[in-house]
Design a protein around this motif. Structure first.
Motif, short mmCIF file in Angstrom:
data_model
loop_
_atom_site.label_atom_id
_atom_site.label_comp_id
_atom_site.label_asym_id
_atom_site.label_seq_id
_atom_site.Cartn_x
_atom_site.Cartn_y
_atom_site.Cartn_z
N PRO A 1 0.79 -1.23 0.00
CA PRO A 1 0.00 0.00 0.00
C PRO A 1 0.82 1.28 0.00
CG PRO A 1 -0.17 -1.15 2.12
CD PRO A 1 0.52 -2.08 1.18
N TYR B 1 -1.31 5.37 -5.77
CA TYR B 1 -1.17 4.31 -4.76
C TYR B 1 -2.36 3.35 -4.88
CZ TYR B 1 2.51 7.14 -2.70
OH TYR B 1 3.67 7.84 -2.51
N PRO B 2 -2.20 2.12 -4.37
CA PRO B 2 -3.29 1.14 -4.48
C PRO B 2 -4.64 1.67 -4.02
CG PRO B 2 -1.31 0.02 -3.76
CD PRO B 2 -0.98 1.50 -3.81
N ARG B 3 -4.67 2.45 -2.94
CA ARG B 3 -5.94 2.96 -2.41
C ARG B 3 -6.62 3.91 -3.39
NH1 ARG B 3 -1.90 5.71 0.21
NH2 ARG B 3 -1.92 7.98 0.00
N GLN C 1 -6.14 -2.38 -9.61
CA GLN C 1 -5.18 -3.02 -8.72
C GLN C 1 -4.78 -4.40 -9.24
OE1 GLN C 1 -5.73 -2.70 -4.35
NE2 GLN C 1 -7.55 -1.49 -4.84
#
Length: 225
Positions: free
Chosen positions: A102, A142-144, A151
């Motif tokens: 993450p 970022y993944p979020r 993803q």
């Protein structure tokens, strides 16, 4: 083209674990052989032992009995560090839950296996594969900040960036809606054809299994005839 030496071979592998009720047999006397370039689906009911088998074949876990060879290396003769070295050199993974770091951006996640292996040109290689999965515009996210499908595309790019001999996918569309899942599977098989990687996919989805060249059914811990 068939070759004499399979890229993946298991001989009489069993896996038992301790439980409050006593010893539980998850897999029993499984034999299989997979040639380079094959696409193989491992199917079966929930709890049949599919994911356990994949973990053993990839050297993520050790069988209670039996022997496993991956790209010429006998995994069952190696310690944990030895198995990790074989995985780093020969194996890519795509998991149901993505397993992205993450705190790293998309491109940093894809670069990670190359950097861990001490390879040069990690950013260039990661950029190339991110371009192929259509995510270069999102490379600094970022993944979020990415959708589930995005993803998983990052995870697929990370799996292919090392040009693995074998790619293991464990329910790769399990956390995605059906439309996104279909696009992810299309991408996975498209990249696999281009890279001529051996693909082993655990799935409960018959549509995915039918796209593979061969199906292995696990039933109550055994390979069903």
């Amino acid at each position: 083209m068939s070759i004499a030496q399979p890229v993946l071979r298991a001989e009489k592998i069993s896996k038992q674990v301790s439980s409050p009720e006593g010893t539980l047999a998850i897999l029993a006397d499984v034999d299989l052989s997979i040639q380079a370039g094959e696409t193989v689906a491992i199917i079966g009911a929930s709890g049949a032992g599919k994911s356990t088998l994949l973990a053993l074949l990839a050297g993520l876990d050790e069988p209670t009995d039996g022997r496993i060879w991956l790209n010429g290396a006998e995994l069952t003769a190696l310690d944990e560090d030895g198995r990790a070295a074989v995985r780093a050199q020969h194996v890519g993974f795509v998991f149901q839950s993505f397993h992205l770091v993450p705190s790293l951006t998309a491109i940093e996640n894809v670069m990670l296996p190359l950097e861990l292996a001490g390879k040069s040109g990690a950013r260039e290689a990661a950029s190339e594969v991110l371009e192929r999965v259509g995510l270069m515009p999102r490379r600094e996210h970022y993944p979020r900040q990415l959708s589930g499908g995005e993803q998983q595309r990052v995870a697929i790019a990370r799996a292919f960036v090392t040009r693995p001999a074998l790619l293991f996918a464990d329910e790769p569309t399990g956390n995605l809606d059906s439309a996104t899942g279909e696009r992810i599977i299309e991408l996975l098989f498209e990249l696999n054809r281009g890279a001529q990687t051996t693909l082993v996919v655990v799935t409960h989805d018959n549509a995915i299994a039918q796209r593979c060249g061969r199906t292995i059914r696990i039933d109550a811990g055994k390979v069903a005839a």
